[in-house]
Design a protein around this motif. Structure first.
Motif, short mmCIF file in Angstrom:
data_model
loop_
_atom_site.label_atom_id
_atom_site.label_comp_id
_atom_site.label_asym_id
_atom_site.label_seq_id
_atom_site.Cartn_x
_atom_site.Cartn_y
_atom_site.Cartn_z
N ASN A 176 -8.63 2.21 -2.84
CA ASN A 176 -9.77 1.43 -2.34
C ASN A 176 -10.27 1.82 -0.96
O ASN A 176 -11.28 1.29 -0.51
N VAL A 177 -9.59 2.73 -0.26
CA VAL A 177 -10.08 3.10 1.06
C VAL A 177 -9.59 4.50 1.43
O VAL A 177 -8.48 4.89 1.09
N PHE A 197 0.84 -1.20 0.00
CA PHE A 197 0.00 0.00 0.00
C PHE A 197 0.87 1.25 0.00
O PHE A 197 1.96 1.27 0.59
N GLU A 198 0.37 2.30 -0.66
CA GLU A 198 1.04 3.59 -0.65
C GLU A 198 0.01 4.66 -0.29
O GLU A 198 -1.09 4.67 -0.84
N ASP A 205 -12.97 1.24 -11.94
CA ASP A 205 -11.93 1.33 -10.90
C ASP A 205 -11.42 2.76 -10.77
O ASP A 205 -11.27 3.48 -11.77
N ILE A 206 -11.14 3.17 -9.54
CA ILE A 206 -10.44 4.43 -9.29
C ILE A 206 -8.95 4.10 -9.22
O ILE A 206 -8.53 3.32 -8.37
N VAL A 207 -8.18 4.67 -10.14
CA VAL A 207 -6.77 4.30 -10.24
C VAL A 207 -5.87 5.51 -10.06
O VAL A 207 -6.21 6.63 -10.43
N VAL A 208 -4.70 5.25 -9.48
CA VAL A 208 -3.62 6.24 -9.42
C VAL A 208 -2.61 5.84 -10.48
O VAL A 208 -2.28 4.66 -10.62
N PHE A 209 -2.14 6.83 -11.24
CA PHE A 209 -1.21 6.54 -12.33
C PHE A 209 -0.26 7.71 -12.53
O PHE A 209 -0.50 8.82 -12.03
N LEU A 258 -5.86 8.58 1.08
CA LEU A 258 -6.21 7.25 0.58
C LEU A 258 -5.08 6.26 0.80
O LEU A 258 -3.91 6.63 0.95
N LEU A 259 -5.45 4.99 0.79
CA LEU A 259 -4.47 3.92 0.65
C LEU A 259 -4.64 3.34 -0.75
O LEU A 259 -5.74 2.97 -1.15
N VAL A 260 -3.53 3.30 -1.49
CA VAL A 260 -3.53 2.79 -2.85
C VAL A 260 -2.96 1.37 -2.85
O VAL A 260 -1.86 1.14 -2.38
N GLU A 261 -3.73 0.45 -3.37
CA GLU A 261 -3.34 -0.96 -3.42
C GLU A 261 -2.32 -1.15 -4.55
O GLU A 261 -2.68 -1.19 -5.72
#
Length: 306
Positions: free
Chosen positions: A273-274, A82-83, A130-134, A102-105
């Motif tokens: 996701n959270v 997680f990041e 999906d909500i994505v970080v990129f 947020l915590l990014v999976e």
């Protein structure tokens, strides 16, 4: 900034690990030999304080010995599990607000090395919704967060502030999927505002996800700024293989794939996701405290994301 931090973390972990290893495997045996020689010369075992002094690590090695396990644990957790990520803008309102943490999976879309971001182990692909970080395709030093609306092979149309999706026609599939408008219903108007303009809140179903979005009814579509894909009309895109089409939930206040194109698989960081914490930042210009000091905590926002 996130990329720079990752590189610094890797470098610090590597340096501390090498210093500790050099001390443990090279210098410690020399100190042990010196202790054995001192005890042989004295003809008796030395007292505990003397033994400790002869075997003691140097200041740098001692600090690295203590810090290395912590750095290594943080590196593993942040790089592969997680990041943390902070929402810096309102482009994902109302789903995400400025001040959400947020915590990014990280393992959702493949386990990648933390420096060159090469995929080491395949673990999955983004789903529609999906909500994505990129990594921002125009400047990979910057992290973006958006919602995936188009998968490889999809045809995406955004016209009159409505989203249409035609899923990829798989080999041998008959009939092929048709272009369909993503269904949505109005929730309210005026809960969120942009200046003096009341925004319309809508509920949309995309893929297996139901989420809310915002539309500014007074703003014209900036089609002149849309990314023009070769062979496609303005406002229409065919998502290439290995790429994704991402949009913000705040549709009229989001710089996303409509303007700069597609997100490559290699640029995916992970799936949000959270929400683990949410702060309000509503400090006035006359406040004696800096603007980054929170004015409140939104405990009701803590939890999973749609």
């Amino acid at each position: 900034m996130a990329t720079l931090f990752s590189h610094i973390l890797v470098l610090a972990t590597l340096v501390c690990g090498l210093v500790w290893a050099f001390d443990h495997f090279v210098l410690l045996p020399k100190r042990q030999a010196a202790l054995a020689t001192a005890e042989a010369n004295s003809g008796a075992p030395l007292d505990e304080n003397t033994r400790t002094g002869l075997l003691r690590e140097g200041v740098i090695a001692e600090n690295c010995h203590g810090v290395f396990p912590v750095l290594f644990g943080v590196l593993i957790f942040r790089s592969f599990i997680f990041e943390p990520f902070q929402i810096p803008s309102g482009s994902m309102m109302p789903t995400l607000l400025v001040g959400d943490f947020l915590l990014v999976e990280k393992y959702a879309y493949g386990i990648k090395d933390p420096v060159w971001r090469n995929t080491l182990v395949e673990t999955g692909k983004p789903d529609r919704g999906d909500i994505v970080v990129f990594k921002y395709p125009k400047d990979e030093r910057i992290d973006y967060i958006k919602r995936v609306v188009g998968l490889p092979g999809d045809r995406i149309v955004y016209r009159n502030k409505s989203l249409y999706v035609q899923p990829k026609c798989e080999q041998g599939q008959t009939p092929c999927p048709e272009l369909k408008e993503i269904s949505r219903v109005e929730v309210n108007q005026g809960e969120f505002n942009q200046g003096a303009i009341a925004l319309t809140r809508l509920r949309e179903e995309i893929g297996e996800v139901t989420h809310d979005l915002l539309i500014n009814p007074s703003r014209r579509e900036p089609v002149g700024y849309y990314y023009q894909q070769d062979g496609s009309r303005v406002g229409e895109w065919i998502v290439p293989e290995g790429k994704y089409f991402a949009m913000g939930d705040n549709r009229d206040n989001s710089t996303d794939s409509r303007f700069w194109g597609f997100v490559d698989e290699s640029q995916l960081v992970g799936r949000a996701n959270v929400i683990w914490m949410s702060f309000e930042f509503e400090r006035g210009a006359d406040s004696i405290l800096p603007s980054w000091v929170p004015t409140g905590v939104r405990l009701d926002r803590i939890g999973g994301l749609e």
